[in-house]
Each structure stands twice: as C-alpha cells, then as structure tokens.
Design a protein around this motif. Sequence first.
Motif, PDB file in Angstrom:
ATOM      1  N   PRO A   8       0.815  -1.227   0.000  1.00  0.00           N
ATOM      2  CA  PRO A   8       0.000   0.000   0.000  1.00  0.00           C
ATOM      3  C   PRO A   8       0.845   1.272   0.000  1.00  0.00           C
ATOM      4  CG  PRO A   8      -0.896  -1.600   1.534  1.00  0.00           C
ATOM      5  CD  PRO A   8       0.423  -2.140   1.086  1.00  0.00           C
ATOM      6  N   SER A  14      -4.782   1.774  -1.360  1.00  0.00           N
ATOM      7  CA  SER A  14      -5.416   1.329  -0.123  1.00  0.00           C
ATOM      8  C   SER A  14      -5.112  -0.152   0.081  1.00  0.00           C
ATOM      9  CB  SER A  14      -6.927   1.541  -0.192  1.00  0.00           C
ATOM     10  OG  SER A  14      -7.498   0.685  -1.173  1.00  0.00           O
ATOM     11  N   TYR A  15      -5.428  -0.656   1.274  1.00  0.00           N
ATOM     12  CA  TYR A  15      -5.160  -2.071   1.560  1.00  0.00           C
ATOM     13  C   TYR A  15      -5.948  -2.970   0.615  1.00  0.00           C
ATOM     14  CZ  TYR A  15      -4.791  -6.490   4.073  1.00  0.00           C
ATOM     15  OH  TYR A  15      -4.562  -7.796   4.407  1.00  0.00           O
ATOM     16  N   THR A  16      -7.217  -2.618   0.386  1.00  0.00           N
ATOM     17  CA  THR A  16      -8.053  -3.442  -0.484  1.00  0.00           C
ATOM     18  C   THR A  16      -7.543  -3.434  -1.923  1.00  0.00           C
ATOM     19  OG1 THR A  16      -9.992  -2.965   0.892  1.00  0.00           O
ATOM     20  CG2 THR A  16     -10.399  -3.809  -1.329  1.00  0.00           C
ATOM     21  N   GLN A  17      -7.162  -2.252  -2.407  1.00  0.00           N
ATOM     22  CA  GLN A  17      -6.619  -2.165  -3.770  1.00  0.00           C
ATOM     23  C   GLN A  17      -5.320  -2.957  -3.898  1.00  0.00           C
ATOM     24  OE1 GLN A  17      -6.376   2.120  -3.921  1.00  0.00           O
ATOM     25  NE2 GLN A  17      -8.240   2.298  -5.171  1.00  0.00           N
TER      26      GLN A  17
END
Length: 439
Positions: A8, A14-17
């Motif tokens: 990240p 972001s963490y999800t990306q």
Amino acid sequence: VLQLFDVPELFGLSYTQSLWLVVWVVGIIGAIYAIFGGLRAVAVSDTLNGIGLVFVGFLVPVLGFITLGDGNLLQGMKTIATVQPEKLNAIGSSTDAVPFFSIFTGILFANLFYWSLNQYVIQRVLGAKDLKEGQKGVLMTGFLKLLVPIFMLIPGIIAYHLYGNTLTSGDLSYPQLITELLPVSLMGFFLAVLLGAVFSSFNSLLNSIATLFVLDIYQPVFAKEASDEHLIRVSKWFGTIVALISFVIAPFLMYAPDGLWSLIRQFTGFFNIPILVIVLMGIFMKRIPAIAAKIVIVFHVFAYYLFVFGFKQLFGWDHGISYIHGYGILLVIEVLFMVFMGYRYPAVQSKKVNRRQSVELIPWKFAIPVSILLCTSIIWTYVLFSKIGLASTAGIVSMWFWPVTLGLAIATIVLWRVSLNAWETKYRIYLEEEYRQAE
C-alpha cells in the motif's frame, strides 16, 4: 507479500486495492506455468518449493528463540515452555473453533477425504511409477505434516511473547517476525519460498480441476472420440476460465468472520462427507443401488446447510454444536441409509471392473510399519503439546511425559515387528521369486 513489501505504501494504494493487485499478479504468474506446464511443472516446482519451505520453516522459529532468549537459543525455548505454558496446549476445549474431540467425529473423516479422495492431493500419487513409490511419497508427506506445529504454531507463540497484544491481528504475527528477524540477505529467498507455497496450492488446484472437467465431464458427454491434443487444449481453456474466476473471488475471502481456515472447512463440508460415504460403501458393499448414492448427495447438501447455516438463519435457533461434529453425524446417517438401501433394494448386478495391471501392485515392505510409526508420532505430538508435555504448569514437562513417551516407543517397536512378519508371510512367494531371479 503485502506486509513484507508494504505494497500500500509502495504504490500509494489502499489495503483493499493492494490486495486485488497482489492476487492478480501472483495468480497470473502461477496460472501460466500451471496451465501450460501441466502436472510435470507442478511436481517439479512443488519439490523445489518444499525444500525451501522446510529450510525457512526451521529458520524462523530458531531465530525467534534466539531473539526471545537475548541471543540464547535454549533460553528462548525455555521461556515459551515456562511463561504462560497453557498457550502450548493443543487439546482444544468445547468453546474453541476446533474442539479436541471433533478429531474423532469430524476431522478424521474430513482428512480421510482430503488425503485419500481429493484429486488435488492424490494426483501426485497417481503419477507414481508403481505402488511402492506412491506409498513412500504419501508416508513422507505424513511426516512433513508433523512439522506444522514447528513451522506455523511456534512462531505465533514466539510473536506473542515478543510483541504481546500490540499486534492488531494474529494474522500479522508471522509477517512481523519475518520483517524483524530475517536478515535482508534472506528476505528475497523467503519471498521466493512464500510465493512458491502459494503457487503450489493454486497450481495444483488448477491442474486438478482441469483434469476432472476434461476426463469426467467434457470427454464422456461431448467428445468421446476426441484426441489427446484436443483434450489438452480444452483443459487449458477451462483452467484459464477457472483462474480468472478465482482472481475475482479471492480478495473477498478477507471478510471471512472466523478466518479463512474455518471458512474453507465449512464449505468443503458440502461435498467431502457424501463422497467419502459413497466410496467407502462402494468398497465394502457391492450391491448398493446407484440411486442410493444420488439420494445421499442431495440429502447431504440440504441437511448440511440446515445444520451449519439454516437453523440459525431461517429459524433463529443456534444448536451450539460445531459444524465439525456435523460431519460425523451426517456420515453415520448416510452410511445407515446406504446400508438399508443395499439390503432393501439391492442392485441386480454389480458392475465388473477390469483392472489394467500397467504398474506393479506389490506394496512396499515397510508401508504398514512406517504407518504405525507415523500414527504413534502423531499421538506423541499431541502428548508433547498438552498438559502432560510442554503445556504443563509443573515445569517444562510433567512427570507423566517420559513414561508415556517410553510406552509409545515400546508399542511402536512391537507393532513394527508384528506387521513386518505379517507382510513377509503374505508375500513369501513373491520374495522367493525375487530371490531366485537375483541368483
């Protein structure tokens, strides 16, 4: 990968990306050599990855013990055995995610399916040159499985002693240990081994599912006369489609409420027990009608859903019984049903199977003795990680640990000798023929 390289921060995502990015990059790389390399590529890569995993698996706890003991390996080992030793207790209570007695009601059958009937696992055994080599490989893997507490559980306990409750999630303990304990020179090697382990599971699954689809669905239904080249081409396309679907689904698994392991166990319960029941009853009862197997599959899907999810979601009733116990309960019900169908509505004629003796089927002389050694080693591992062993509050181990260990050793020696004599008696003619050929 996310934690070690701080993806990240590195890419400003972001963490999800970052998770989606890592899943697709790693997945595409693994899928390429699984789909185009076939089982041989999977087997070779698994062998190399396995050697690396064993090395790193021992290295991490060793460095952890040294750090925990301020440079003294033995002092670090003593610390986890004497400070809060209850964390070394593998005997789970009824409130744990995996209660200890579920080993005998559900885990036993789930593992029997996994190690004996799951194409994902047994495809390696089916590729052995003969029965002896297949048995040797399986038993060696069993002993490697005994290293799991050292490779996976001990590092978590070391992380607890080093960092306490500062970690926001238990999933972060291993990456934190790697980041702080491994020298920079070994970080790249560890990443290669870690990715290799990920590739190993993913590639094996792709190869397995493509094989099952082509040989059990596509060829019998759509292309009975298809050439091997055509089937291989179809398997590659199918593997590619499955890989793309898995890339989309995988990132959502981070939302599993009770962890990924528990989620996988819950959903594999929809098919592992009925398949195990059907195979076992097919082995021991030859006149069970085909309709019985079909009924068992349909019944299990609905009954298992009600047991694990349905009663709570539909009726607001929580029976408080672990889904793992449900494995055993449904297995008993389905076995009794198939036995009833076999006696009440027996098949008119059992289908005769013509076996092709393309490989030697004489078992390895030490298959049963080594199996006995493996079983007693499993029992000893549970003894070691229990209140009798390292989880004892009376010291490093309790007074009962060494007598129990001695008893297991004696039982192993006796059973080893008995099983070896039984094998020699059964295959005496085979041994005499080998002796004559040697002369």
